[in-house]
Design an enzyme around this catalytic site. Structure first.
Site, PDB file in Angstrom:
ATOM      1  N   ASN A 193     -10.680  -4.669  -6.418  1.00  0.00           N
ATOM      2  CA  ASN A 193      -9.229  -4.797  -6.557  1.00  0.00           C
ATOM      3  C   ASN A 193      -8.887  -6.101  -7.257  1.00  0.00           C
ATOM      4  O   ASN A 193      -9.593  -7.096  -7.120  1.00  0.00           O
ATOM      5  CB  ASN A 193      -8.588  -4.789  -5.159  1.00  0.00           C
ATOM      6  CG  ASN A 193      -7.075  -4.890  -5.213  1.00  0.00           C
ATOM      7  OD1 ASN A 193      -6.418  -4.116  -5.903  1.00  0.00           O
ATOM      8  ND2 ASN A 193      -6.514  -5.848  -4.489  1.00  0.00           N
TER       9      ASN A 193
ATOM     10  N   HIS B  97      -6.028  -9.009  -7.467  1.00  0.00           N
ATOM     11  CA  HIS B  97      -4.924  -9.543  -6.673  1.00  0.00           C
ATOM     12  C   HIS B  97      -4.355 -10.764  -7.405  1.00  0.00           C
ATOM     13  O   HIS B  97      -5.120 -11.687  -7.733  1.00  0.00           O
ATOM     14  CB  HIS B  97      -5.454  -9.946  -5.280  1.00  0.00           C
ATOM     15  CG  HIS B  97      -4.384 -10.459  -4.374  1.00  0.00           C
ATOM     16  ND1 HIS B  97      -3.369  -9.655  -3.891  1.00  0.00           N
ATOM     17  CD2 HIS B  97      -4.148 -11.704  -3.876  1.00  0.00           C
ATOM     18  CE1 HIS B  97      -2.570 -10.383  -3.136  1.00  0.00           C
ATOM     19  NE2 HIS B  97      -3.020 -11.629  -3.106  1.00  0.00           N
TER      20      HIS B  97
ATOM     21  N   LEU C 262      -5.811   1.645   0.432  1.00  0.00           N
ATOM     22  CA  LEU C 262      -6.732   2.760   0.653  1.00  0.00           C
ATOM     23  C   LEU C 262      -7.335   2.651   2.053  1.00  0.00           C
ATOM     24  O   LEU C 262      -7.719   1.558   2.485  1.00  0.00           O
ATOM     25  CB  LEU C 262      -7.825   2.736  -0.419  1.00  0.00           C
ATOM     26  CG  LEU C 262      -7.275   2.943  -1.850  1.00  0.00           C
ATOM     27  CD1 LEU C 262      -8.323   2.557  -2.894  1.00  0.00           C
ATOM     28  CD2 LEU C 262      -6.808   4.384  -2.043  1.00  0.00           C
TER      29      LEU C 262
ATOM     30  N   ARG D 231      -0.238  11.230   3.853  1.00  0.00           N
ATOM     31  CA  ARG D 231      -1.088  10.213   3.219  1.00  0.00           C
ATOM     32  C   ARG D 231      -2.558  10.665   3.223  1.00  0.00           C
ATOM     33  O   ARG D 231      -3.271  10.529   2.227  1.00  0.00           O
ATOM     34  CB  ARG D 231      -0.951   8.920   4.028  1.00  0.00           C
ATOM     35  CG  ARG D 231      -1.532   7.780   3.362  1.00  0.00           C
ATOM     36  CD  ARG D 231      -1.035   6.499   4.004  1.00  0.00           C
ATOM     37  NE  ARG D 231      -0.657   5.571   2.990  1.00  0.00           N
ATOM     38  CZ  ARG D 231      -1.503   5.129   2.086  1.00  0.00           C
ATOM     39  NH1 ARG D 231      -2.746   5.523   2.089  1.00  0.00           N
ATOM     40  NH2 ARG D 231      -1.110   4.289   1.163  1.00  0.00           N
TER      41      ARG D 231
ATOM     42  N   ASP E 129      -6.123  -7.095   0.979  1.00  0.00           N
ATOM     43  CA  ASP E 129      -6.262  -8.352   0.236  1.00  0.00           C
ATOM     44  C   ASP E 129      -7.285  -9.273   0.898  1.00  0.00           C
ATOM     45  O   ASP E 129      -7.047 -10.459   1.160  1.00  0.00           O
ATOM     46  CB  ASP E 129      -4.903  -9.065   0.076  1.00  0.00           C
ATOM     47  CG  ASP E 129      -3.939  -8.227  -0.732  1.00  0.00           C
ATOM     48  OD1 ASP E 129      -4.411  -7.400  -1.533  1.00  0.00           O
ATOM     49  OD2 ASP E 129      -2.726  -8.390  -0.557  1.00  0.00           O
TER      50      ASP E 129
ATOM     51  N   ARG F  98      -1.166   0.783  -3.712  1.00  0.00           N
ATOM     52  CA  ARG F  98      -1.384   1.540  -2.473  1.00  0.00           C
ATOM     53  C   ARG F  98      -2.585   0.963  -1.751  1.00  0.00           C
ATOM     54  O   ARG F  98      -3.559   0.555  -2.384  1.00  0.00           O
ATOM     55  CB  ARG F  98      -1.673   3.012  -2.775  1.00  0.00           C
ATOM     56  CG  ARG F  98      -0.589   3.719  -3.514  1.00  0.00           C
ATOM     57  CD  ARG F  98       0.593   3.997  -2.611  1.00  0.00           C
ATOM     58  NE  ARG F  98       1.663   4.636  -3.353  1.00  0.00           N
ATOM     59  CZ  ARG F  98       2.868   4.855  -2.862  1.00  0.00           C
ATOM     60  NH1 ARG F  98       3.170   4.483  -1.632  1.00  0.00           N
ATOM     61  NH2 ARG F  98       3.778   5.439  -3.596  1.00  0.00           N
TER      62      ARG F  98
END
Ligand code: GRF
Length: 209
Positions: free
Chosen positions: A113, A115, A99, A71, A167, A97
């Site tokens: 991001n 969501h 980060l 990873r 999140d 994925r």
């Protein structure tokens, strides 16, 4: 003009909304690079069709004991490519994925991001909608199905800054979406995505002003 890197794993309809806004001259930014961790992500096709440099950088599946090293090497490959384009903003748009904080420290740009559920302003496990309904905060990769399974009356979508917590991170925009009788995961997700496409264009426009 500011430039954006978009990270995807799937259909890329949000990427398409950004491309359309760029072509309409209303985005205030250009998408210089698209990266996918999946070869079959239709979003790669969208990027190719519009002449946007794009790359498939797979995260190999390996036994558990090798996972951390593999990873880290994968993130270094992402960082090397992103470093060549020096984006002002990185948009994780249906990129499935997480980060690492090392990536966030080294990527040289804020990461935002999308969501497909409502996230609160200051962490926590509940969210109160504008109509005063308190619902549980849904995090993870299956939040549209979770909203239906829990019988929630309302869900939505959020654009937020990415931090090492999954999140979480400062909310930039959100929209509420009512759950209708007879909704299934596909119908609900499509209505959420319609809001997401609007929100992500708004957020990038605001940021590029
Ligand atoms: C969106 O619902 C996003 O919030 C989620 O994955 C979906 C991506 O849709 N993480 P698309 O690939 O942009 O069509």
């Amino acid at each position: 003009m500011r430039n954006i890197t978009v990270l995807i794993s799937g259909s890329g309809s949000n990427l398409q909304a950004l491309i359309d806004a760029q072509h309409a001259g209303i985005l205030g930014a250009t998408i210089d690079l698209v990266i996918s961790d999946r070869a079959d992500a239709y979003g790669l096709q969208r990027a190719l069709e519009h002449g946007i440099p794009s790359a498939f950088i797979p995260l190999p599946r390996v036994p558990k004991e090798q996972r951390a090293a593999v990873r880290a090497a994968w993130e270094q490959r992402l960082l090397a490519l992103i470093g060549a384009y020096q984006p002002d903003l990185i948009v994780s748009s249906g990129f499935m994925r997480v980060l690492s904080s090392a990536f966030l420290d080294q990527c040289g740009a804020p990461v935002i991001n999308q969501h497909p559920a409502l996230l609160p302003d200051n962490g926590g496990d509940t969210f109160t909608t504008t109509s005063g309904v308190t619902i549980p905060v849904l995090r993870g990769a299956h939040v549209v199905a979770d909203a239906l399974r829990l019988g929630l009356p309302i869900t939505g979508c959020t654009v937020h800054r990415v931090t090492p917590l999954v999140d979480d991170g400062p909310v930039l925009a959100r929209a509420e979406v009512a759950i209708l009788p007879g909704d299934d995961e596909a119908s609900l997700h499509e209505r959420i995505k319609a809001e997401e496409r609007r929100l992500i264009v708004d957020v990038v426009q605001q940021w590029s002003r």
